[in-house]
Design a protein around this motif. Structure first.
Motif, short mmCIF file in Angstrom:
data_model
loop_
_atom_site.label_atom_id
_atom_site.label_comp_id
_atom_site.label_asym_id
_atom_site.label_seq_id
_atom_site.Cartn_x
_atom_site.Cartn_y
_atom_site.Cartn_z
N LEU A 1 0.85 -1.19 0.00
CA LEU A 1 0.00 0.00 0.00
C LEU A 1 0.89 1.24 0.00
O LEU A 1 1.90 1.29 0.70
N THR A 2 0.48 2.25 -0.77
CA THR A 2 1.23 3.50 -0.92
C THR A 2 0.33 4.67 -0.50
O THR A 2 -0.86 4.48 -0.20
N PRO A 3 0.86 5.89 -0.51
CA PRO A 3 -0.01 7.06 -0.24
C PRO A 3 -1.15 7.21 -1.23
O PRO A 3 -2.11 7.93 -0.94
N ASN A 4 -1.08 6.52 -2.37
CA ASN A 4 -2.20 6.57 -3.32
C ASN A 4 -3.41 5.80 -2.83
O ASN A 4 -4.50 5.92 -3.38
N ALA A 5 -3.24 4.97 -1.79
CA ALA A 5 -4.34 4.14 -1.29
C ALA A 5 -5.38 4.98 -0.55
O ALA A 5 -6.57 4.93 -0.86
N ASN A 6 -4.93 5.77 0.43
CA ASN A 6 -5.84 6.57 1.23
C ASN A 6 -5.03 7.49 2.14
O ASN A 6 -3.79 7.41 2.19
#
Length: 341
Positions: free
Chosen positions: A315-320
């Protein structure tokens, strides 16, 4: 009739021989050029065979003890051969590896606690048993660098000597050892993390093991739930099912805040990722808001790790918003999939 050829025939023959001598190198050059074009031309994308995306370095130590799903040995030069598919993949479509029982995540997740211990000792991983993490199957603390890369807790993971946030299940430690071999090839000497283990929710219990079969010849208990007869007390309602612990509670996850290089350069997830919630982390459309060298390098590292099949979930900052300042990597022992967000 004379057996000698005429002057005209000799002239024609010489011309043919000269033409052949000229055409031969041209033909060879043409064949060579055609061959080079075939080699350089991009091949049509084909589905990777199961486990093909698991070419992480094993540090040159060889496969796990007799495990049919053991990872392949490292390349001869010791470099970690993670596959690439990040920001610089051009127009190529980024794809997660197909789940396979021979993937690193599945191989490590399927190890028994004793087999995991043996593998850590075989690799010479510096570690010590840990306490204070009741839901972790085989809790340990990493006591030194892995492949020259130090994993250092920050924030909630301090102080290092006693923090429960530095505890990890031994299966995660094996994955981190592979990760360190790859990061070392990028000049990274330190991984700053927020936490590995985190206490589970109140009432959470470790995943139950399969119930043992009754001994041969012994009858199983009769089913409960019969109607209550007059004068009898009704049975109590069963307690609510306990909460399901997440992978941090099981010691199978790590939240990485930054990678630090030998020269002091810090690749900080919060400051340098520069992504957008909902955007793909890898492949087309994953470009950072500002293509800084740090942002591009973070994507190359992250996408290579995801493509390798080392972790079930990335999971990256693009997830939430909850992941705005870190990468989350975890192994799920019962999962049959890979996830990247």
């Amino acid at each position: 009739m004379s057996a000698l050829p005429s002057r005209r025939a000799l002239t024609l023959g010489a011309a043919l021989i000269g033409a052949a001598a000229l055409l031969t190198p041209l033909g060879i050059a043409s064949l060579r050029h055609a061959s080079e074009e075939r080699v350089d031309a991009p091949a049509a994308a084909a589905p990777a065979p199961p486990g093909a995306a698991t070419a992480l370095a094993d540090g040159g130590d060889g496969p796990l003890d007799g495990d049919a799903g053991a990872p392949a040995p490292a390349p001869a030069d010791g470099a970690a051969a993670l596959l690439d598919g990040g920001w610089d993949a051009g127009g190529a479509r980024f794809e997660l590896p197909a789940w396979s029982a021979s993937s690193r995540a599945a191989t490590y997740g399927g190890l028994s606690a004793d087999a995991c211990d043996r593998e850590m000792k075989r690799r010479g991983i510096p570690h010590a048993p840990a306490r204070g993490a009741p839901l972790v199957d085989r809790p340990v603390r990493v006591t030194g660098p892995l492949r020259g890369v130090m994993f250092r807790g920050d924030g909630v993971a301090k102080p290092r000597s006693a923090s429960p946030f530095d505890i990890a299940d031994c299966r995660l430690v094996l994955a981190l050892d592979d990760l360190a071999a790859f990061l070392a090839t990028r000049g990274i000497t330190e991984v700053v993390h927020f936490s590995m283990h985190r206490p589970g929710p109140a009432g959470a219990v470790a995943p139950a093991k399969a119930p043992a079969k009754p001994p041969a010849g012994k009858k199983t208990p009769k089913a409960v739930g019969k109607a209550v007869k007059p004068g009898e007390r009704a049975a109590k309602k069963p307690a609510a099912a306990p909460g399901r612990p997440n992978q941090h509670a099981l010691g199978l996850a790590i939240d990485v805040a930054a990678f630090v290089k030998a020269d002091g350069t810090r690749l900080d997830v919060k400051a340098d990722w520069l992504g957008a919630i909902g955007a793909p982390p890898c492949g087309p459309g994953s470009e950072p808001k500002a293509p800084s060298p740090h942002a591009l390098e973070l994507r190359e590292i992250l996408c290579s790790i995801s493509t390798s099949g080392l972790f079930n979930v990335v999971l990256t900052p693009n997830a939430n918003e909850a992941h705005a300042d870190h990468f989350h990597f975890d192994i799920k022992r019962d999962a049959r999939y890979f996830l990247l967000e």
